[in-house]
Design an enzyme around this catalytic site. Structure first.
Site, PDB file in Angstrom:
ATOM      1  N   ASP A   1      13.454  -4.236   0.782  1.00  0.00           N
ATOM      2  CA  ASP A   1      12.688  -3.980  -0.437  1.00  0.00           C
ATOM      3  C   ASP A   1      13.306  -4.492  -1.741  1.00  0.00           C
ATOM      4  O   ASP A   1      14.495  -4.272  -1.991  1.00  0.00           O
ATOM      5  CB  ASP A   1      12.547  -2.466  -0.672  1.00  0.00           C
ATOM      6  CG  ASP A   1      12.147  -1.697   0.550  1.00  0.00           C
ATOM      7  OD1 ASP A   1      11.907  -2.290   1.605  1.00  0.00           O
ATOM      8  OD2 ASP A   1      12.072  -0.453   0.437  1.00  0.00           O
TER       9      ASP A   1
ATOM     10  N   GLU B   1       5.477   4.666   1.556  1.00  0.00           N
ATOM     11  CA  GLU B   1       6.773   4.287   0.995  1.00  0.00           C
ATOM     12  C   GLU B   1       6.563   3.524  -0.317  1.00  0.00           C
ATOM     13  O   GLU B   1       5.478   3.006  -0.582  1.00  0.00           O
ATOM     14  CB  GLU B   1       7.539   3.379   1.981  1.00  0.00           C
ATOM     15  CG  GLU B   1       7.817   4.053   3.323  1.00  0.00           C
ATOM     16  CD  GLU B   1       8.654   3.199   4.276  1.00  0.00           C
ATOM     17  OE1 GLU B   1       9.551   3.771   4.919  1.00  0.00           O
ATOM     18  OE2 GLU B   1       8.418   1.992   4.396  1.00  0.00           O
TER      19      GLU B   1
HETATM   20  C1  FRU Z   1      10.791   0.571   2.932  1.00  0.00           C
HETATM   21  C2  FRU Z   1      11.983   1.475   3.168  1.00  0.00           C
HETATM   22  C3  FRU Z   1      12.079   2.517   2.068  1.00  0.00           C
HETATM   23  C4  FRU Z   1      13.526   2.886   2.094  1.00  0.00           C
HETATM   24  C5  FRU Z   1      14.186   1.570   2.412  1.00  0.00           C
HETATM   25  C6  FRU Z   1      15.420   1.665   3.254  1.00  0.00           C
HETATM   26  O1  FRU Z   1      10.901  -0.677   3.533  1.00  0.00           O
HETATM   27  O2  FRU Z   1      11.880   2.087   4.443  1.00  0.00           O
HETATM   28  O3  FRU Z   1      11.204   3.616   2.236  1.00  0.00           O
HETATM   29  O4  FRU Z   1      13.959   3.398   0.871  1.00  0.00           O
HETATM   30  O5  FRU Z   1      13.221   0.797   3.097  1.00  0.00           O
HETATM   31  O6  FRU Z   1      16.034   0.420   3.378  1.00  0.00           O
END
Ligand code: FRU
Length: 502
Positions: A27, A209
């Protein structure tokens, strides 16, 4: 450090997109424009090119095209992984982290607590601050600042609300498994008070998310603002796996009310095509927007990958690119408020490589036709079609006779497709080879595409950015042809131009 070795020919490394030099990323985090610099922090494994050791990597840019990797900004330790979050410029030093000469940048991130922590298994929100413009960060000693005792409370996006209800910080975060966005307010970024929650709504086929919430002018009118709530979810996207949906509505300083909700609380996969998606492709996830972008622009980046196969894509020594930066706006289309997206950077600032190619008013006969002089693997292709009697027509990029990625229109079906079943390497994961579709409409009978090809990806902006499809591809180095095709009939190219960038 785990051995991450460079391949001799890194044929997939993008030229227009950011990828880390030799590590994993997911992300985008903490996107902010500050003191003339765009900062892109991101979920990073500093030690390997698969997910793990989550920390915030860092890259900077002044033109949204050329990114310079910087040292890791916020590192995991034995007690916590540093999950996704955002950065705000605390210009009035409400947090007290600043000093006489400098107001702080404050990162609000999710602490994913590990075994060495008394909070093992909990996800809670924490702070770090920077007094040197975002290069070095100090974790707040009072972390976490917001703990609800939940194992799935994450991805805080913070912004400054200045409106009828007052002036304060607002956080949107998720209770991922409850399909809920939770909203909090704060005066100092340290103490948080629950405002409201939103959801479940529309797509709930996977964990919610990385939310975002921001206002946009409707049809460019600054006196008519609507709010957009972004909810990424994984899996459960319109073409499987990770994707981002959005809701348009109002935010009164306490509560977001959607005007676009189709179904409340239902899990109905048959209705996915009715929902609003940031992108219909397989590889545009965890998209969020920049804070403080100049000229009131709303700029977003997505992670160009999909959790279904993310750790297996055949790139090395790095893994996963970011999308191009997109400028988003809100338009009234057929009486509905819809997001429209454009590439934000000015590509004309790039030096063009090789001759550009163009065509006008040419009929495409049944079959596939290579365009001599149009070959390339970093290119922007602009084209407009008028349908004839063909069932499907379009272009094939990164082709060589044996492989190619098909981007096509099926006018009677009202859909656009990206077919990567024969795009090159697909066998690293069973769900990668796919043909993905999105609904598309035309008002004047024509179809217009802007296609960005960048070695291992295609990003398709159709009908002026009303529909986008973003997909990874892994073609052989010889696959550089561009072709036009029509199936069971003919179609017409009104005009086509190819600009080469590498
Ligand atoms: C989304 C996610 C988020 C989390 C991060 C962990 O891709 O699962 O929810 O904060 O990646 O790397």
């Amino acid at each position: 450090m785990t051995a991450v070795t460079a391949t001799t020919a890194d044929i997939f490394r993008p030229a227009l997109h950011y990828a880390a030099r030799n590590t994993w990323l997911n992300d985008p985090n903490g996107l902010i424009h500050h003191e003339g610099i765009y900062h892109l922090y991101y979920q990073n494994n500093p030690l390997d090119n698969v997910w793990g050791n989550m920390s915030w990597g860092h890259a900077i840019s002044t033109d949204l095209l050329t990114w310079t990797e910087r040292p890791v900004a916020i590192s995991c330790d034995e007690t916590e992984d540093i999950f996704s979050g955002s950065v705000v410029f605390d210009r009035h030093n409400t947090s007290g982290f600043g000093n006489d000469s400098r107001a702080p940048l404050v990162a609000v991130y999710t602490s994913a607590f590990k075994r060495a922590s008394a909070r093992e298994g909990i996800q809670a929100q924490s702070l770090a601050y920077s007094l040197d413009g975002g290069y070095t960060w100090t974790k707040h000693t009072g972390n976490p600042v917001l703990d609800r005792g939940s194992a799935n409370f994450r991805d805080p996006k913070v912004f400054r609300y200045d409106g009828d209800a007052g002036s304060y910080w607002v956080m949107v975060a998720v209770e991922a498994q409850d399909f809920k966005v939770v909203l909090y307010k704060s005066d100092d970024l340290k103490g948080w008070e629950l405002l409201s929650s939103f959801g479940p709504a529309n797509a709930t086929g996977g964990e919610w998310e990385c939310p975002d919430l921001f206002p946009l002018p409707v049809d460019g009118d600054p006196d008519n603002l609507k709010w957009v709530l972004i909810v990424n979810l994984n899996p459960g996207g319109p073409n499987n796996g990770s994707a981002g949906q959005y809701f348009v509505g109002d935010f009164d300083g306490t509560k977001f009310t959607s005007v676009s909700t189709v179904t409340e609380g239902l899990q109905d996969p048959a209705r996915l095509a009715e929902y609003q998606w940031l992108d219909w492709g397989r590889d545009y996830y965890a998209a969020v927007s920049f804070s403080d972008a100049p000229d009131n622009r709303r700029l977003m980046i997505g992670w160009m990958n999909n959790w279904e196969y993310a750790n297996e894509i055949p790139t090395s020594p790095w893994r996963s690119p970011m999308s191009l930066v997109r400028e988003v706006s809100l338009r009234t289309i057929d009486g509905n408020l819809r997001m429209v997206q454009q590439v934000a950077a000015d590509l004309t600032s790039l030096r063009e490589q090789g001759p550009s190619f163009s065509l006008a008013a040419v009929e495409i006969s049944d079959g596939q036709h290579v365009l001599d002089g149009a070959a390339g693997n970093v290119q922007r292709i602009d084209l407009s079609f008028a349908p004839g009697n063909a069932e499907e027509f379009g272009i094939v990029v990164r082709g060589n006779g044996a492989v190619g990625t098909r981007i096509g229109i099926r006018p009677t079906e009202g859909s656009i497709i990206v077919d990567r079943r024969e795009s090159g390497q697909t066998d690293f994961h069973e769900s990668f080879a796919s043909i993905d579709t999105a609904p598309i409409r035309t008002t004047d009978g024509s179809y217009e595409l802007a296609v960005y090809v960048d070695r291992c990806s295609v990003e398709v902006f159709a009908q002026g950015g009303q529909v986008t499809l973003t997909e990874l591809i892994f073609p052989p180095a010889t696959g550089n042809d561009v072709s036009l095709y029509a199936v069971a009939g003919t179609a017409t190219i009104n005009n086509l131009s190819v600009t080469q960038y590498a």
